[in-house]
Design a protein around this motif. Structure first.
Motif, short mmCIF file in Angstrom:
data_model
loop_
_atom_site.label_atom_id
_atom_site.label_comp_id
_atom_site.label_asym_id
_atom_site.label_seq_id
_atom_site.Cartn_x
_atom_site.Cartn_y
_atom_site.Cartn_z
N GLN A 36 40.48 96.20 120.96
CA GLN A 36 40.73 96.34 119.46
C GLN A 36 41.12 94.93 118.93
O GLN A 36 42.12 94.46 119.37
CB GLN A 36 42.04 97.27 119.29
N CYS B 272 31.38 97.19 116.76
CA CYS B 272 31.83 96.53 117.84
C CYS B 272 30.99 95.02 117.97
O CYS B 272 29.89 95.15 117.28
CB CYS B 272 31.49 97.19 119.19
N ASN C 279 41.79 95.40 110.80
CA ASN C 279 40.73 96.28 110.79
C ASN C 279 39.61 95.84 109.74
O ASN C 279 40.07 95.21 108.59
CB ASN C 279 41.21 97.61 110.45
N ARG D 250 36.42 95.66 119.29
CA ARG D 250 36.29 97.09 118.56
C ARG D 250 36.87 96.64 117.11
O ARG D 250 38.30 96.45 117.23
CB ARG D 250 36.47 98.08 119.16
N HIS D 251 36.08 96.83 115.98
CA HIS D 251 36.67 96.78 114.79
C HIS D 251 36.85 98.36 113.92
O HIS D 251 35.83 98.68 113.86
CB HIS D 251 35.91 95.70 113.74
N ARG D 252 37.90 98.76 113.78
CA ARG D 252 37.88 100.14 113.36
C ARG D 252 38.36 99.78 111.62
O ARG D 252 39.07 99.14 111.15
CB ARG D 252 39.06 100.72 113.87
#
Length: 300
Positions: free
Chosen positions: A88, A233, A92, A292-294
């Motif tokens: 992560q 991602c 974000n 991973r960018h949420r």
């Protein structure tokens, strides 16, 4: 990722890489798959294909010294994107935070139908990407059926690649427009998974234009191909065709979009031309960092 403007190699001018990526010439099929023409060092044309034979992916690195990375590179593409290896990222963000795409744009069919590539009609006016203190401009849209990358071991119906470059290439002299000679063009690719579902308006527009050999006016890109509030991602990879140049920034949209069965059937003819496919096998991840960018306040 392939068929695009790409970073420089010591043995390849930017124009040569562009020519190799674009696959301008397609020769008669070998072992059920089209034969491609790539550009080696010094502008030498080198044949390669997607078969299990001597010119297939397992032997790309042996076909020309400038293709060496295909065989020995440690950051090759495509890959299988595993959930367990994703880290992560701090903070974000969404696709909308990194991409600036116009509501409509005009694409021009590239010579040769393999992968159904289209290029931006005017460099710098078809959208841009801001990543790691660099601004990339949209240059090329093309498709792979089935998807080249995998997601947790699964292959999806199709994959779209939006190729972005920091500088424009001038085929006549191989120089980067608007940049100092010491600056090397950087490359990024935004990948989009497509799964079976309802018809996709963007795909119909692209298919209609490409099959007619005319300019392709594309609208509603955000609604039908890119998802503004999707996460993504990010990792470092390479071209997925010779010369397999590394240093390409990959950004894969987390949320897939849909394509109908009829559209997939059209692409099967237009992309594969009756062959068994134009996809490089997945490559080892090795020690690469996959971020991973949420989206904020949302779980995927």
């Amino acid at each position: 990722m392939d068929m695009a403007r790409r970073p420089l190699l010591p043995l390849l001018s930017f124009t040569a890489v562009l020519a190799a990526a674009a696959t301008a010439a397609i020769l008669p099929a070998a072992a059920g798959r089209p034969v491609q023409m790539g550009m080696g060092g010094g502008g030498v044309k080198v044949e390669w294909d997607y078969s299990d034979g001597p010119k297939g992916p397992a032997h790309w690195g042996e076909l020309h010294p400038s293709f060496k990375q295909c065989g020995v590179g440690k950051q090759q593409s495509p890959i299988d994107i595993p959930a367990w290896k994703q880290r992560q990222a701090r903070g974000n963000s969404t696709m909308n935070d990194i991409l600036a795409m116009p509501p409509s744009l005009t694409l021009v069919p590239h010579e040769g139908r393999i992968n159904m590539a289209t290029t931006c009609a005017t460099f710098g006016r078809c959208g841009s990407l801001r990543w790691d203190d660099h601004t990339y401009f949209f240059t090329n849209l093309h498709f792979h059926q089935a998807s080249e990358h995998r997601r947790g071991g699964d292959t999806l119906a199709m994959e779209a690649h939006l190729v972005m470059a920091t500088h424009e290439a001038h085929p006549a002299d191989g120089k980067a427009g608007g940049a100092a000679a010491k600056d090397e063009p950087r490359l990024a690719v935004v990948g989009v998974f497509l799964e079976l579902g309802q018809a996709n308006a963007v795909l119909d527009e692209v298919l209609d234009g490409l099959e007619a050999g005319t300019e392709v006016p594309v609208g509603d890109l955000w609604d039908n191909l890119l998802v503004p509030d999707s996460g993504y991602c990010a990792w470092r990879g390479s071209l997925t065709t010779p010369p397999c140049t590394e240093g390409v920034q990959w950004l894969m949209q987390t949320e897939p979009v849909r394509a109908s069965r009829a559209q997939l059937a059209r692409f099967a003819v237009d992309i594969h031309e009756g062959s068994d496919g134009v996809n490089r096998p997945v490559q080892p991840i090795n020690n690469r960092d996959i971020q991973r960018h949420r989206p904020p306040h949302r779980y995927e």
